[in-house]
Design a protein around this motif. Sequence first.
Motif, short mmCIF file in Angstrom:
data_model
loop_
_atom_site.label_atom_id
_atom_site.label_comp_id
_atom_site.label_asym_id
_atom_site.label_seq_id
_atom_site.Cartn_x
_atom_site.Cartn_y
_atom_site.Cartn_z
N LEU A 185 6.56 1.04 -16.64
CA LEU A 185 6.26 2.37 -15.93
C LEU A 185 7.23 3.50 -15.91
N GLU A 186 8.56 2.77 -16.30
CA GLU A 186 9.54 3.86 -16.33
C GLU A 186 9.39 4.52 -17.73
N ASP A 187 9.04 3.75 -18.64
CA ASP A 187 8.92 4.17 -20.29
C ASP A 187 7.96 5.15 -20.06
N TYR A 188 6.67 5.04 -19.42
CA TYR A 188 5.41 5.81 -19.35
C TYR A 188 6.19 7.21 -18.75
N LEU A 189 6.55 7.18 -17.48
CA LEU A 189 6.98 8.22 -16.57
C LEU A 189 8.10 9.24 -17.48
N GLN A 190 8.97 8.43 -18.16
CA GLN A 190 9.91 9.20 -18.96
C GLN A 190 9.33 10.03 -19.80
N GLY A 191 8.40 9.49 -20.20
CA GLY A 191 7.39 10.30 -21.47
C GLY A 191 6.56 11.36 -20.80
N GLY A 192 6.73 11.61 -19.55
CA GLY A 192 5.81 12.74 -18.78
C GLY A 192 4.62 12.47 -18.35
N GLY A 193 4.43 11.06 -17.98
CA GLY A 193 3.35 10.77 -17.34
C GLY A 193 3.36 10.79 -15.75
N THR A 194 2.08 10.51 -15.07
CA THR A 194 1.79 10.52 -13.74
C THR A 194 1.34 9.38 -13.11
N LEU A 195 1.67 9.14 -11.84
CA LEU A 195 1.37 7.77 -11.22
C LEU A 195 0.88 7.75 -9.92
N LEU A 196 -0.04 7.27 -9.62
CA LEU A 196 -0.33 7.07 -8.15
C LEU A 196 -0.15 5.58 -7.84
N VAL A 197 0.51 5.17 -6.76
CA VAL A 197 0.53 3.88 -6.23
C VAL A 197 0.41 3.68 -4.83
N SER A 198 -0.24 2.86 -4.59
CA SER A 198 -0.62 2.71 -3.12
C SER A 198 -0.63 1.18 -2.84
N GLY A 199 -0.41 0.86 -1.51
CA GLY A 199 -0.24 -0.57 -1.26
C GLY A 199 0.44 -0.70 0.16
N TYR A 219 7.97 14.35 -14.56
CA TYR A 219 6.59 13.59 -14.49
C TYR A 219 6.26 13.42 -12.99
N GLY A 220 5.22 13.19 -12.77
CA GLY A 220 4.57 13.21 -11.29
C GLY A 220 4.40 11.61 -10.78
N VAL A 221 4.48 11.49 -9.38
CA VAL A 221 4.23 10.24 -8.71
C VAL A 221 3.77 10.70 -7.38
N ILE A 222 2.59 9.91 -6.81
CA ILE A 222 2.52 9.97 -5.29
C ILE A 222 2.41 8.51 -4.89
N SER A 223 3.24 8.20 -3.73
CA SER A 223 3.32 6.69 -3.47
C SER A 223 2.83 6.51 -1.89
N VAL A 228 -1.83 6.73 -14.31
CA VAL A 228 -1.98 5.36 -14.02
C VAL A 228 -2.07 5.19 -12.65
N ASP A 229 -3.07 4.52 -11.97
CA ASP A 229 -3.31 4.16 -10.67
C ASP A 229 -2.97 2.63 -10.55
N TYR A 230 -1.94 2.45 -9.80
CA TYR A 230 -1.46 1.29 -9.46
C TYR A 230 -1.69 0.67 -8.33
N LEU A 231 -2.72 -0.23 -8.41
CA LEU A 231 -3.35 -0.34 -6.73
C LEU A 231 -2.64 -1.95 -6.32
N ALA A 232 -1.62 -1.98 -5.74
CA ALA A 232 -0.98 -2.95 -5.06
C ALA A 232 -1.56 -3.81 -3.98
N GLY A 233 -2.49 -3.00 -3.18
CA GLY A 233 -3.19 -3.73 -2.03
C GLY A 233 -2.37 -4.19 -0.94
N GLU A 234 -2.40 -5.56 -0.66
CA GLU A 234 -1.83 -6.30 0.20
C GLU A 234 -0.87 -7.03 -0.42
N GLU A 235 -0.63 -7.07 -1.63
CA GLU A 235 0.52 -8.03 -2.51
C GLU A 235 1.98 -7.83 -1.89
N ARG A 236 2.54 -8.89 -1.64
CA ARG A 236 4.01 -8.79 -1.60
C ARG A 236 4.61 -10.30 -1.79
#
Length: 208
Positions: free
Chosen positions: A62-76, A172-176, A30-38
Amino acid sequence: SIRKAGYSFISISDESLIHDSLDLHPYCMVDYLAGEERSTYLPKNDSVCRYRVWPEPMLDVLEDYLQGGGTLLVSGAHIASDMHLQEQDERIGTLLKYKWRTSNASRLGKVYSVDPELAGREHEFRFNTAVHPVLYTVEGADALEPADSTSITLMRYAENNMSAAVAFRGHYGVISMGFPFESLVEQQMRDALMKRILNYLLNPKEDE
């Protein structure tokens, strides 16, 4: 950039993901694009918080997805400072493995990798901090650090060596990343970094 790296993808809004109950488990990342949201309150004593980076229902998904072994890229630009403002440090630190250090961490927008598995020090990546005909201006970027010993600093801001991105690879894997991925100034730069991120998360022992 994802397509050029050899992967297919679909896009969905965060609101649709929360309310339409899309099953994320079939997707390798999952690629979570937060941009400049706040978190924002409109004028005239508005009491409704809008544009939170991390609504609790999103964290549930996202917790349910990651606990199932998913990977996440989040940027913002505010993924850590907004978390800190909303007092979500403990939950996100436990799940996404990063913590807030400071806001407005970079004026030059230059970042470099400190993990050779991602990229060598000679590779320069730069996000837009000035007026640009196509890209929006990133007026602030977060410094974020590993929440505990299970995660590492992956990238740093060149001007002050503050941590710009954090990685976790376990069940699971995460890059923030504390800057918006889409604000990188050149298409070639975005393509190169996305390919490296995908290899880092999905093929951690495979050379490019």
